[in-house]
Design an enzyme around this catalytic site. Structure first.
Site, PDB file in Angstrom:
ATOM      1  NE  ARG A  12       6.293  -4.426  -0.426  1.00 53.20           N
ATOM      2  CZ  ARG A  12       7.421  -4.255  -1.093  1.00 53.20           C
ATOM      3  NH1 ARG A  12       7.674  -4.975  -2.175  1.00 53.20           N
ATOM      4  NH2 ARG A  12       8.293  -3.346  -0.699  1.00 53.20           N
ATOM      5  CE1 TYR A  46       0.150   0.681   5.502  1.00 57.36           C
ATOM      6  CE2 TYR A  46       0.708   1.499   7.661  1.00 57.36           C
ATOM      7  CZ  TYR A  46      -0.174   0.872   6.819  1.00 57.36           C
ATOM      8  OH  TYR A  46      -1.378   0.447   7.311  1.00 57.36           O
ATOM      9  CD  GLU A  47       4.558  -2.829   5.504  1.00 59.77           C
ATOM     10  OE1 GLU A  47       5.642  -3.301   5.139  1.00 59.77           O
ATOM     11  OE2 GLU A  47       4.258  -2.644   6.692  1.00 59.77           O
ATOM     12  N   GLY A  48       6.545   0.082   1.389  1.00 52.65           N
ATOM     13  CA  GLY A  48       6.982   0.402   0.025  1.00 52.65           C
ATOM     14  C   GLY A  48       5.952   1.288  -0.622  1.00 52.65           C
ATOM     15  CD  GLN A  70       4.436  -2.174  -3.225  1.00 54.92           C
ATOM     16  OE1 GLN A  70       4.409  -3.320  -3.696  1.00 54.92           O
ATOM     17  NE2 GLN A  70       5.012  -1.900  -2.078  1.00 54.92           N
TER      18      GLN A  70
END
Lengths: 595, 595
Positions: free
Chosen positions: A297, A441-443, A448
């Site tokens: 992140r 991506y990555e949440g 977030q």
């Protein structure tokens, strides 16, 4: 087409003048001897590599993309492999890694600065070493000594790369419902079967081995997120001598055609009884994976900063060269057919927005990386805990706020080019397409926001937020009495107060109705991001005011950008606070059938 | 992949319940006999064509793009040519055209509704007939009777298409510096030489002839915009019998590779002594071209609406089907592995934002098209003038506000899909790439903002703005006393007051410093757009309140969307007003060297 020059002056300003990293590392036994010159030399060398080797491959990578030839073979765009070879030979993968495994042991903030430049030059390429570094960090934190011995030296050297395999066709955000299975082989290894999708760098021709970190379920695993374990699944099983051995049952089934980052292979990975070894404890795979996800992140935030910077640089060059119309106040270049478009107020707004987002993000992320170094290496336990809390709080802001700003910035950069911005040849539209994935991506950025508001802020009754708030109030108290700082400190104090009230209000409402968190989260994160940016811009303005009389135009520029930020960007909070306060009613009262 | 269904119910709501077009046309002698049934039948048929013929070609058009084979030949994607043949055979090009030239003579608001649907289904394809219609309007307004006779019947029939050739490599916004030359041939025609770029639909295989409207300079032309003339330059010179004749010296030199609208050929057009005929008066080409540009600006607004609608439809389907996580308030579909993502507040925010932008834009643009019909065809001269002023005022808002909202909406639609949104196969990322050009071409959105604030508002001391303001205050006075309308009328009255004060403030500042216009223009247009949307959403809420008890869920949905608009979108003005008021200081004080 286009250009990229590492913004070394501003990087040095942040590291040395704003953060005093040379002083800070003295409190970290591991890094105590590091001096400013060494840091600067590293950054300068990295900047050269990025400008000369990586940036020229950015457009060709986009145009060619990766090729899937069938039988699991993926070819990266022309030049990618050779550039990676150079990267490895120069020792860049080892920069921030543990000397025990061949690393150079430099602090996170140096590695972070490296990644800003790599991402400016070529985000798609950078994702290969980027994911490797994440895999390194995960195994370094959670692997058994045997696994560490088998994998870390190769990852540190860079001759093997890594991935993280989380997503499946039916689950991305909701890992609790994942289906990939891991059955014990009886020899300490597991047979892993399932399908993973969206695996960045999942297969390629740049390294001799690829080390996948795979989430899967053990046979007796409880349902949901409490039944997920983490495994290391190499493409080739290492021999006892530590070299590439037998081909494992994990293969790339296809690659995706997508909007951007064409140079990075986004793979469907099929696991057919692939051999894997447990990382961390059974059923606690998500905890272990979170080390990697948090690093990722921050890494995505650096992708946002990198693209913001390169879009700014290129639109600035164009704005100074392109002649079109006369200034509203009369010709500025009467000898030419028209004035350069940088004379127009709205072109300046577009440029300064990018500049303010880039420089604010640089201050914020370099400071955050320094907190990571404190968390890992500070001599004092209290300082380590304090830094860990700040990093936990701010990670979702780095990921979401910076990538939203980067999407805006790359779009503004493109807009400065007018119609030419839409044409591939100029390179600006690629930045927009590449920047778009970073919000997902990555949440996703919604995830977030929920992490920030639900877990990080309300989850501990605002304790972590108060720690950041204390930094703000300390600064406000120290500077608030100085007339020259009024223009920065007053709005900073104001947004600090509003943030506190907003947090309490949402907290109260959320106790009645959990949907209030979901309804407020996204505008809450935007507001929090501005609190952070207002704080760093005020601190940078303080330094610039002190040094303005030196005659170095850098400080004049910094001050002008700070003023622009407070006048034109911070007012976004007037909307975001209203949106956050407007609550869940208009969202949730509508029956699904009425959409 | 994906789907599109014409939103006939909402279109009918706007035309009949909001605008009462059947009543309105009674005041227009040309259209007095038109009834609601006829309109509805036309829209229904058009909707079928769009869903069944055009939409299935949208993705293939993007994937294949146009092909330039050399020698000036451009091939459109598979199916485009056949679809255009069907379009012509069904008589759609003639819908809004003059019966004198074979047109069906329907009002602009019907043609506009057709274009919403065409653009939802396939923007790149729609630009071929769209530009033809613009060329038709320009020649209809400014051509000599001979030119009209030679070209209009073929354009109306659709067997010939049209383009507008303005931009050159060194000038887009700044037409004053264009270089293309027109020299008299002595026979009433001109020999035109120069290079035009970014010519949409400039060359293709869909029609037997292409009619270019080209801006160029006569030998004795004064410099700047006062020396530009307009010419019609056909690809094939029509014979006396009105058929395709000799090949003219205008050829496509190449086509651009670009971010989106791949199915539309963006051409470099080389004119090498091409034969052209003057349209309108010498040196007054920009005036004549403005007819086409204004039509094109409305058309671009319809592209924005079209993409907003189709992105909404597809993300809605996905949000109802995709299972991921549980609702924050507890499981809503306990029998399934997870809840559909439409249970999550932020997913609803993303959906309702698209819905509110789409339905607000539909009300606004259909009403605007009705004003165009009034301008052209109302029996009363005062009404014609009034309508013309409103159209002039609102055209830049339609173009810029709707395309900005469409870019947001297509991005939100994509975001609802998470990682799948970034994958080409799902079709969502194409909408984003296609939507992006709409903020740039036909005058960038900055240019629109300058047109609104500088020319349309301050240029007549706010007279036109007052006309729209009167509509708002009349509505506020009529409805303000009714308790059920408070929630809509109060914020509408508030934004009306703020808009008035903001306009006066900027006007005063602009008298001191013209840069104040450039600095305020973009946020001023966003504010003005919200005034317009707040007005139409309040009017739609009024109708929905009246009919809510009918039991038709349509009105409940409309009311819910109105409430969402006022709670979550209108608050953007809290920021835009602050940005507009922040003025030019922080933009213009920075020396160019400090960027």
């Amino acid at each position: 087409m286009g250009q990229y020059t590492a913004p070394l002056r501003d990087m040095q300003f942040v590291l040395h003048e704003l953060l005093n990293v040379e002083g800070e590392v003295k409190q970290m036994p591991k890094h105590a001897d590091l001096d400013a010159d060494t840091i600067n030399q590293v950054l300068e060398e990295a900047g050269k590599f990025c400008s000369e080797v990586l940036f020229p491959l950015n457009q060709v990578g986009d145009r060619e993309g990766c090729t899937y030839a069938g039988d699991g073979v993926v070819t990266t765009p022309a030049g990618f492999k050779e550039a990676y070879k150079q990267y490895v030979e120069a020792g860049w993968p080892a920069l921030g890694c543990d000397p025990e495994y061949g690393g150079q042991g430099l602090p996170a903030f140096v590695n972070n600065a490296l990644y800003e430049m790599l991402n400016s030059a070529n985000q798609a390429w950078t994702m290969y070493p980027g994911l490797s570094h994440g895999a390194y960090e995960c195994l370094h934190a959670h692997g058994t000594p045997e696994l560490q011995k088998a994998y870390l030296p190769k990852l540190v050297e860079g001759v093997w790369t890594g991935t993280m395999c989380l997503t499946e066709p039916h689950c991305g955000t909701d890992l609790g419902i994942l289906r990939t299975k891991a059955e014990p082989n009886g020899d300490g290894s597991y047979a892993i079967t399932g399908t993973k999708i969206f695996i960045s760098s999942g297969e390629h021709d740049m390294a001799e081995n690829i080390i996948h970190l795979v989430l899967a379920r053990l046979p007796d695993a409880p349902p949901g997120t409490k039944g997920i374990s983490l495994f290391v699944v190499p493409k080739f099983i290492p021999t006892a001598a530590g070299e590439v051995g037998e081909r494992n049952g994990i293969t790339c089934g296809s690659i995706e055609h997508k909007m951007g980052i064409h140079g990075n292979a986004t793979c469907v990975m099929n696991l057919d009884g692939a051999k894997g070894w447990l990382v961390g404890e059974p059923n606690k795979g998500l905890n272990a994976m979170f080390v990697m996800m948090n690093a990722a992140r921050l890494g995505v935030g650096m992708q946002g900063l990198g693209l913001t910077e390169v879009a700014y640089q290129n639109s600035l060059v164009y704005a100074k060269e392109r002649l079109q119309m006369r200034a509203l106040t009369g010709p500025k270049a009467p000898e030419k057919a028209a004035d350069p478009i940088i004379v127009h107020p709205d072109v300046r707004r577009m440029l300064l927005t990018q500049k303010a987002w880039a420089e604010g993000a640089r201050a914020f992320t370099y400071w955050s990386a320094l907190q990571i170094d404190k968390e890992l290496s500070h001599g004092d336990e209290g300082e380590r805990k304090e830094a860990a809390d700040l990093v936990a709080l701010l990670t979702p802001i780095i990921k979401a706020f910076l990538t939203d700003n980067a999407f805006e910035s790359t779009n503004l950069g493109m807009q400065v080019f007018g119609g030419h911005g839409f044409i591939s040849e100029w390179g600006m539209e690629q930045y927009v397409r590449d920047a778009r994935i970073n919000q997902i991506y990555e949440g996703t950025n919604t995830i977030q926001s929920l992490d920030l508001l639900g877990r990080k802020v309300l989850g501990d009754m605002g304790a972590k937020l108060k720690k950041f708030g204390k930094l703000v109030t300390d600064f406000v108290e120290a500077e608030g009495v100085k007339p020259e700082m009024q223009e920065f400190v007053n709005p900073l104090a104001d947004i600090g107060d509003k943030m506190q009230k907003l947090t309490m209000e949402i907290g109260m409402k959320a106790m009645q109705n959990p949907d209030e968190v979901g309804a407020a989260a996204v505008p809450y994160l935007r507001t929090a991001g501005h609190l952070v940016f207002a704080y760093f811009w005020a601190r940078m303005a303080r330094i610039a005011l002190d040094k303005e009389s030196s005659g170095d135009p850098f400080y004049k520029s910094k001050l002008a950008t700070a003023r622009f930020y407070f006048a034109k960007l911070l007012p976004e909070t007037a909307t975001s606070i209203r949106q956050a306060r407007a609550g869940s009613k208009t969202l949730m009262e509508v029956d699904e059938a009425l959409f």
